[in-house]
Design an enzyme around this catalytic site. Structure first.
Site, PDB file in Angstrom:
ATOM      1  N   ASP A 166       0.861  -1.176   0.000  1.00  0.00           N
ATOM      2  CA  ASP A 166       0.000   0.000   0.000  1.00  0.00           C
ATOM      3  C   ASP A 166       0.906   1.237   0.000  1.00  0.00           C
ATOM      4  O   ASP A 166       2.126   1.154   0.097  1.00  0.00           O
ATOM      5  CB  ASP A 166      -0.944  -0.024   1.204  1.00  0.00           C
ATOM      6  CG  ASP A 166      -2.241   0.733   0.947  1.00  0.00           C
ATOM      7  OD1 ASP A 166      -2.246   1.659   0.111  1.00  0.00           O
ATOM      8  OD2 ASP A 166      -3.263   0.409   1.582  1.00  0.00           O
ATOM      9  N   TRP A 167       0.290   2.381  -0.093  1.00  0.00           N
ATOM     10  CA  TRP A 167       0.949   3.680  -0.248  1.00  0.00           C
ATOM     11  C   TRP A 167       2.054   3.892   0.796  1.00  0.00           C
ATOM     12  O   TRP A 167       1.785   3.980   1.987  1.00  0.00           O
ATOM     13  CB  TRP A 167      -0.129   4.744  -0.120  1.00  0.00           C
ATOM     14  CG  TRP A 167       0.242   6.160  -0.358  1.00  0.00           C
ATOM     15  CD1 TRP A 167       0.915   6.969   0.495  1.00  0.00           C
ATOM     16  CD2 TRP A 167      -0.092   6.961  -1.499  1.00  0.00           C
ATOM     17  NE1 TRP A 167       1.031   8.230  -0.029  1.00  0.00           N
ATOM     18  CE2 TRP A 167       0.419   8.258  -1.258  1.00  0.00           C
ATOM     19  CE3 TRP A 167      -0.783   6.724  -2.684  1.00  0.00           C
ATOM     20  CZ2 TRP A 167       0.262   9.310  -2.174  1.00  0.00           C
ATOM     21  CZ3 TRP A 167      -0.933   7.760  -3.588  1.00  0.00           C
ATOM     22  CH2 TRP A 167      -0.419   9.028  -3.343  1.00  0.00           C
TER      23      TRP A 167
END
Length: 706
Positions: free
Chosen positions: A279-280
């Site tokens: 994820d980010w």
């Protein structure tokens, strides 16, 4: 009249989840042999398109971009996508195409109900249609892969991202996740109306401590195996091409550096052949977790644990040095690159890397798509209370009030390419429905001759979703007062609530004559609400999350375990039961359950039995009923949930008609991970219930034998 209605909710492997053929694997091997180490690592990079530097064209040409992440339509157009792809194909040394990704969560241009709302429909075919429609809009716009579905089992309404999952139940997250993957990906991923599915967040994210987003999770291995991993297994079996790792640590090991979950389970045990994606900034954040001292160490921890691609941050640039120093084997990098290239072949990007940007507008927000959004919105709504005031008549007068009566804030948190200017408001929906025959009066609570008031309440789409966690899920005080004021003036009060999480509705229960949970229903919100309010659609939605009486009950869910002293399962001021239980929902008709039968009271470990029940519509309207089957393993090697949903069906039953609903209960439906974390079946006695919610009382017993 009796109708046999057979339903099977088994989590099975999608026949279309085909492994990559040997010819493609040979192409990948050949391509890998030509790549420099820097080019390989470039394939493992996913920068954000919105934030690309002035040198992005040079980075692409140098083979240093494997994928782009985008989430804002202002920075992304089909023509820009083609321009960047052309650089990769024509100017990079090896001409490897780029995967373009986007958050298509519950629609792209046409926005459908939030995932938590859609799950309340208990309609898997509807979920598959919604995903398919969203995929077509997205792929024609140039999106190759979406970060969806989210199958994080969640039982804490304080957590903002509960809106993105399919509720508190393991089975529902599993089967809705499977249906959504199949809807996105279709039968052939290379067709330009299907997109790849990246299932998220792997794993245990929904158990974030205190309902605070991105916090650590404390999960035993057995609970991980029995509760949080099964929905991901279902999505992987359905063919999901990618798996996104979560932000949380799992009992001390961050998900993006967790070898047990990413390699031992996902890749080795499950045979997943797609790629894992952080994820980010999750690789960068391994330093905040305290397991890496610098960027290079963070990259090494992640890739050695099995994380193939990094989103946004550029920690993986350090892997060139790590390989040369021997901290990371080049074969590990090669395997990660192979997985990324494999999906690019499956998506057809090597053969057809571009899109026809002239066709994009023709498939966005079509009449067909809006019709499906309207249907999905209405099917997702849950009627929690009705003292006979609903459905409404289409003539006369109606007072309307509340902050969401004319609000276009109906799209939820992730809205893809959606535009709230396309949203149908509640008042617009009512006017569309009644064609001028119903006089609408705004906020005139003092008019004694107007008996019924419709009050539209709720929370903004910016109040839930990622990083939007709250400590109090009680309906806002100002909205409570609005309901009380209307009732004090002698009105019949109808409360329509637009929410993204379970709410504490206790303060309005004595004042509202009807309560309709509408969630955030999407583009066709007002029309969908009107369809239900005026009875053109008989509400059939049922809750997939328990609604607590008070904040102090959180977390609360139907499938908890029985303690050694069940009589003490309470608080000093209230019991431990929710205000509205999992599986609850009313209709404009009534259903009566009877004649529960089992083909046998003994189930062999290699066999199955049938469970049947008669469901009669004893009202005057045709309606759909969600019939639910629960079991309880009475004695096992570990304490098992007091009830578990294992089957459900949603038949449409005409007024006065009786249908016999038949479930096939297999021994495999009873399997679980035992005290030794082995997936097994244990002989013994079981309780079984069938009915219209998790509190159903019609019961039977059976025994599982060798």
């Amino acid at each position: 009249m009796r109708v046999l209605f057979c339903v099977c909710c088994l989590i099975s492997v999608n026949i279309f989840a085909q492994k990559t053929d040997s010819v493609t694997e040979k192409k990948i091997t050949t391509l890998l042999s030509k790549m420099t180490l820097e080019e390989k690592i470039g394939q493992l990079s996913q920068p954000v398109l919105d934030e690309h530097s002035k040198d992005v064209e040079n980075e692409i040409a140098a083979g240093k971009v494997g994928s782009f992440c985008s989430f804002n339509k202002r920075h992304y157009t089909p023509s820009e996508r083609n321009r960047l792809q052309k650089i990769a194909i024509e100017k990079s040394r090896l001409g490897i195409p780029i995967i373009f990704t986007y958050d298509v969560i519950h629609g792209f241009s046409t926005i459908y109900p939030i995932s938590l709302g859609l799950s309340a429909s208990w309609d898997l075919n509807l979920a598959k249609q919604v995903a398919s429609m969203a995929a077509k809009e997205a792929r024609y716009y140039g999106i190759d892969m979406t970060f969806s579905p989210m199958v994080d089992v969640s039982r804490d309404p304080r957590w903002g991202r509960i809106s993105e999952c399919y509720g508190e139940d393991v089975l529902l997250n599993s089967v809705f996740g499977k249906a959504t993957v199949e809807g996105y990906q279709g039968n052939d991923l290379s067709k330009h109306e299907n997109i790849g599915s990246c299932v998220k967040h792997f794993v245990g994210y929904g158990l974030s401590m205190g309902g605070r987003d991105k916090q650590f999770t404390e999960i035993s291995k057995n609970t991980l195996l029995n509760t949080y991993l099964p929905p991901f297994k279902s999505a992987v079996d359905a063919g999901a091409v990618s798996v996104m790792t979560a932000f949380n640590d799992i009992s001390g090991i961050p998900a993006s550096a967790n070898k047990f979950t990413m390699t031992d389970v996902l890749k080795d045990q499950w045979g997943f052949d797609g790629f894992t994606l952080s994820d980010w900034d999750a690789v960068l954040e391994l330093q905040n977790h305290g397991i890496a001292g610098n960027d290079k160490e963070a990259a090494e921890k992640a890739i050695n644990a099995g994380l193939d691609m990094e989103m946004r941050s550029d920690m993986y640039l350090n892997l060139v040095k790590s390989v040369k120093e021997g901290n990371v084997k080049e074969s590990v990098v090669d395997e990660a690159v192979r997985r990324v290239l494999r999906i690019k072949y499956k998506l057809g990007l090597f053969d057809n890397p571009y899109i026809d940007d002239k066709k994009s507008n023709k498939v966005q927000l079509t009449e067909e798509n809006r019709k499906l959004a309207r249907k999905a919105g209405a099917e997702s709504m849950v009627l929690l209370k009705n003292n006979g005031v609903l459905p409404l008549g289409k003539k006369g007068r109606l007072i309307i009030d509340g902050p969401f009566t004319n609000s276009k804030d109906m799209l939820g948190w992730w809205i893809g390419n959606g535009d709230d200017q396309n949203v149908v408001t509640v008042e617009e929906g009512i006017r569309n429905k009644t064609a001028g025959k119903l006089q609408i009066i705004h906020g005139s609570l003092s008019r004694n001759y107007d008996k019924t008031v419709l009050i539209c309440l709720g929370e903004s789409g910016g109040n839930f979703g990622e990083s939007n966690c709250i400590t109090d899920v009680t309906i806002p005080k100002s909205q409570i007062e609005l309901v009380k004021e209307a009732k004090a003036k002698g009105k019949n009060v109808i409360a329509v609530i637009f929410n993204g999480r379970p709410w504490v509705l206790t303060p309005i229960m004595d004042y509202a004559d009807a309560i309709l949970i509408a969630w955030h229903p999407g583009t066709e919100a007002g029309n969908a609400v009107a369809d239900v309010l005026f009875g053109d659609v008989n509400p059939s939605g049922k809750l997939t999350c328990s609604f607590p009486k008070m904040n102090g009950q959180i977390p609360i869910f139907y499938s908890d375990r029985i303690s050694g002293r069940p009589r003490e399962n309470k608080y000093k001021n209230i019991d431990a039961n929710p205000l509205f239980e999992f599986g609850f929902g009313l209709s404009y008709t009534k259903f009566e359950y009877s004649n529960l039968k089992m083909s046998s009271n003994t189930l062999k470990k290699d066999g199955s039995i049938t469970v049947s029940i008669d469901v009669k519509n004893i009202g005057k309207r045709e309606g759909k009923e969600v019939v639910q089957l629960y079991i309880h393993d009475k004695v096992a090697s570990i304490s098992r949930p007091k009830r578990e949903l294992v089957k459900f069906a949603k038949p449409n039953i005409k007024a006065g008609e009786t249908q016999t609903i038949t479930f096939n209960l297999s021994a495999s439906d009873l399997a679980f991970y035992n005290i030794d974390d082995q997936y097994t079946l244990e002989s013994g006695a079981y309780d079984l219930w069938v009915g219209g919610s998790s509190n159903c009382e019609l019961s039977s017993k059976f025994t599982l034998e060798d």
